[in-house]
Every structure is written in C-alpha cells, then in structure tokens.
Enzyme design. Structure first.
Site, PDB file in Angstrom:
ATOM      1  N   THR A   1      -2.598  -3.207   2.521  1.00  0.00           N
ATOM      2  CA  THR A   1      -1.510  -2.124   2.799  1.00  0.00           C
ATOM      3  C   THR A   1       0.224  -2.834   3.082  1.00  0.00           C
ATOM      4  O   THR A   1       0.136  -3.999   2.591  1.00  0.00           O
ATOM      5  CB  THR A   1      -1.941  -2.115   4.854  1.00  0.00           C
ATOM      6  OG1 THR A   1      -2.644  -2.488   4.851  1.00  0.00           O
ATOM      7  CG2 THR A   1      -0.932  -2.047   5.474  1.00  0.00           C
TER       8      THR A   1
ATOM      9  N   ARG B   1      -9.889   9.750   5.478  1.00  0.00           N
ATOM     10  CA  ARG B   1      -9.933   8.163   6.033  1.00  0.00           C
ATOM     11  C   ARG B   1      -9.136   7.485   7.066  1.00  0.00           C
ATOM     12  O   ARG B   1      -8.795   8.198   6.196  1.00  0.00           O
ATOM     13  CB  ARG B   1     -11.482   7.134   5.766  1.00  0.00           C
ATOM     14  CG  ARG B   1     -11.265   5.793   5.686  1.00  0.00           C
ATOM     15  CD  ARG B   1     -10.087   4.995   5.412  1.00  0.00           C
ATOM     16  NE  ARG B   1     -10.419   3.550   5.726  1.00  0.00           N
ATOM     17  CZ  ARG B   1      -9.808   2.657   6.087  1.00  0.00           C
ATOM     18  NH1 ARG B   1      -8.476   3.011   5.617  1.00  0.00           N
ATOM     19  NH2 ARG B   1      -9.831   1.463   6.287  1.00  0.00           N
ATOM     20  N   VAL B   2      -8.635   7.158   8.090  1.00  0.00           N
ATOM     21  CA  VAL B   2      -7.605   7.070   7.906  1.00  0.00           C
ATOM     22  C   VAL B   2      -7.920   5.079   8.537  1.00  0.00           C
ATOM     23  O   VAL B   2      -8.901   5.149   9.579  1.00  0.00           O
ATOM     24  CB  VAL B   2      -7.455   7.291   9.812  1.00  0.00           C
ATOM     25  CG1 VAL B   2      -5.544   7.078  10.618  1.00  0.00           C
ATOM     26  CG2 VAL B   2      -6.794   9.113   9.089  1.00  0.00           C
ATOM     27  N   GLY B   3      -7.800   3.747   8.557  1.00  0.00           N
ATOM     28  CA  GLY B   3      -6.789   3.381   8.646  1.00  0.00           C
ATOM     29  C   GLY B   3      -6.474   2.824   9.973  1.00  0.00           C
ATOM     30  O   GLY B   3      -6.194   3.551  11.326  1.00  0.00           O
ATOM     31  N   ASP B   4      -6.004   1.235   9.705  1.00  0.00           N
ATOM     32  CA  ASP B   4      -5.096   0.212  10.889  1.00  0.00           C
ATOM     33  C   ASP B   4      -4.211   1.204  11.455  1.00  0.00           C
ATOM     34  O   ASP B   4      -3.299   1.419  12.425  1.00  0.00           O
ATOM     35  CB  ASP B   4      -5.767  -0.953  11.350  1.00  0.00           C
ATOM     36  CG  ASP B   4      -5.729  -1.680   9.783  1.00  0.00           C
ATOM     37  OD1 ASP B   4      -5.425  -1.494   8.933  1.00  0.00           O
ATOM     38  OD2 ASP B   4      -4.219  -2.221  10.070  1.00  0.00           O
TER      39      ASP B   4
ATOM     40  N   THR C   1      -2.557  -6.668   7.463  1.00  0.00           N
ATOM     41  CA  THR C   1      -3.115  -5.999   7.077  1.00  0.00           C
ATOM     42  C   THR C   1      -4.903  -6.453   6.759  1.00  0.00           C
ATOM     43  O   THR C   1      -4.888  -7.473   7.344  1.00  0.00           O
ATOM     44  CB  THR C   1      -1.982  -6.213   5.600  1.00  0.00           C
ATOM     45  OG1 THR C   1      -2.770  -5.794   4.216  1.00  0.00           O
ATOM     46  CG2 THR C   1      -2.249  -8.184   5.708  1.00  0.00           C
ATOM     47  N   GLY C   2      -5.397  -5.733   5.933  1.00  0.00           N
ATOM     48  CA  GLY C   2      -7.148  -6.304   6.260  1.00  0.00           C
ATOM     49  C   GLY C   2      -7.751  -4.157   5.612  1.00  0.00           C
ATOM     50  O   GLY C   2      -7.689  -3.411   6.124  1.00  0.00           O
TER      51      GLY C   2
HETATM   52  N1  GLY Z   1      -5.243  -1.656   6.037  1.00  0.00           N
HETATM   53  C1  GLY Z   1      -4.977  -1.041   5.365  1.00  0.00           C
HETATM   54  C2  GLY Z   1      -6.562   0.237   6.202  1.00  0.00           C
HETATM   55  O1  GLY Z   1      -7.961  -0.348   6.451  1.00  0.00           O
HETATM   56  O2  GLY Z   1      -6.150   1.514   5.883  1.00  0.00           O
END
Ligand code: GLY
Length: 303
Positions: free
Chosen positions: A183, A211-214, A233-234
C-alpha cells in the site's frame, strides 16, 4: 494560531527500502502545497498521487495483478479532520484511485465499489489506467511460482512440512514475494492544524477478484481526527481485525507520543505479519514497521 506543517509518506511495508527516493519526491510535492498554505488533505492526496504514478509501488500505475494475471483492482481512501471522507474499493481501470476517492467526498456517500465506482469515475472523467506494466507481470509470475511451490495437495507429507523460507535460494527474498501488500499512504498536518490521510493500493497478493483489504475502510487502513492522522500498511485482513488506524489514533488522542503509538501498534502483530504505520500529531510525524519499508518525513521547519 498557526502550526508548523508536517508530512509523512510510506511506500508499503512489502516494498524495498531502496524505493525511498520515491517517498522523498512525494513528501516534497505535499510539502510544496503545505508551504503554499494549502490544506493537509490536498497535500496528502498530492503525495499519494506521486506514489501512484511512480510505477514501482503497489498502487495506481504500479498495482499488482490479481491471481488471473489480468485483473487489476484498486482500493483508495482519503479522510481529514474537518469531516471529509471518501473511498473506493475494487475499482478497475483508473490511473489515480486516490483522486476518485477524493471525488467521492463531493457526494453524499462515503464509499463506492466495483462497477458503480467505475461508472462514477468515468462520468467524472478520470484518466484511465495505463494497464499493467512489466513489474506487475513480473510480480504476478513470482506469486504464481510461489503458489505452485506451496501447492501440497498432490505431494508427500515431507513437502507439507518443509520450511522453504529457511532454504530459500532465489535472488528475490522470500518475504518480498509473499509480502506483496505494498500500500502507499500519506499523512499531513497543515498550518491551521488540520490533519489528513490518503491511502491507495493494488491490494495484497495473491488475492481473489473482489477482495477488499484495509485500505478503503475507515479506522482500519487510515483515520484522521482532531488530534492526528494515521495510515497503516500490511496484510489487510490482519489490520482490519484490529481496527489498527483508529486504535493507534485513540492512543495518540489520549496523549501517547506519536512514535510510541506507532510502535505499540506494530507490536500488536506477530513478526510473520508484515505491518507498518505512519502517523502525524501536533508533535510531528512518526513511522514504524516490522520490515524495512520505504518512508520519508518532512517538517516545514526543517526544510
Ligand atoms: N494493505 C493493503 C491490502 O491488504 O489490501
């Protein structure tokens, strides 16, 4: 009352430290706006656009491909302490998702996803994504190789327990191949003491379509309030479960020094989960991670 503006950016906890020159360019761009009297939000977004356009980071032009090797889906968000918030998720086809997220702040909504987000971005005339570059194809091939090597379904038990990491003999480090969650993000404080966060990502790899992340989720990948701004980030799934950015923001708001708050946030995760944080409060900026992520921080006073 006026304040000394600050800005900090990161290029992703999965990205190599040598990409820090890209982060320096991004902070310089954001700081140019802050020193011109522009808002923290404008500065954070401008810095994020520099990283999206760089091509090396997993965001905007440099976004990673999904498992099929063709699909690019991006997430992005912006938020500031005046109450502006806009986010997009699973957005396909646009060069600067963070600008589309900014445009969402001009609607009554907070987040647009998938096709609706794409139609919105088209209507607003945002520039198309240039398509995956050689780096995206290279990363995808590496993920596929790694996944094949970890497909234990047809092989003896010995292979199931084999620790590839301890014997990894490829040029590109094991963690680099598996920690593709680069990210990008920016936090800023302007001369009026307003705080802002901007974040953008091509997601983590490997990942399924949709898929959606944080990154687009408030309180998870980012948070901005009257006492500061935080960006994470991660691995998104791990960050979401801890509502990481809001958790760290709450510590800052309660008086924890910004650097200590970032360190405490990263310490919530076991070592095998790559995670990084950047934050800003009235004290200044801070960054911390459990890898060696590219970052840069700038204070107007220090220029
Ligand atoms: N931190 C970005 C994601 O996991 O999509």
């Amino acid at each position: 009352m006026t304040f000394t503006p600050f800005i900090a950016v990161h290029g992703g906890v999965g990205a190599p430290k040598v990409f820090s020159d890209g982060c320096e360019s991004a902070t310089a761009r954001g700081m140019a706006l802050l020193s011109d009297g522009q808002t923290a939000l404008a500065a954070a977004i401008a810095a994020a656009v520099v990283l999206e356009d760089d091509g090396r980071f997993n965001a905007g032009s440099g976004s990673s491909l999904r498992i099929d090797g063709v699909t690019l889906e991006t997430d992005a968000a912006v938020m500031d302490s005046t109450g502006k918030l806009g986010a997009v998720a699973a957005l396909q086809g646009f060069k600067n998702p963070v600008l589309v997220a900014e445009a969402v702040t001009t609607t009554p909504h907070l987040m647009l996803v998938g096709e609706g987000a794409m139609e919105f971005a088209s209507k607003r005339g945002f520039a198309p994504h240039p398509g995956p570059g050689p780096l995206a194809h290279q990363r995808h091939a590496e993920v596929m190789t790694a996944m094949r090597e970890h497909d234990y379904s047809d092989i003896p038990d010995f292979w199931r327990t084999y620790d590839f990491k301890s014997d990894w003999n490829f040029e590109r480090p094991y963690d680099d191949v598996f920690a593709m969650c680069d990210t990008i993000g920016a936090v800023a404080m302007d001369a009026q003491g307003r705080f802002a966060a901007a974040v953008s990502t091509g997601g983590s790899a490997p990942m399924l379509k949709g898929r959606v992340g944080d990154s687009p989720l408030p309180g998870c990948g980012y948070f901005a309030g009257s006492e500061g701004a935080v960006v994470a980030t991660g691995i998104g799934e791990a960050i979401i479960m801890k509502m990481l950015s809001k958790t760290v923001y709450d510590w800052i708001a309660a008086g924890t020094p910004v650097q200590v708050a970032c360190e405490r946030g990263v310490a919530l995760f076991p070592d095998e989960i790559p995670v990084g944080l950047i934050a800003v409060s009235r004290e200044g900026t801070a960054t911390h991670d459990n890898r060696e992520m590219p970052t840069h921080q700038l204070s107007l006073a220090a220029r």
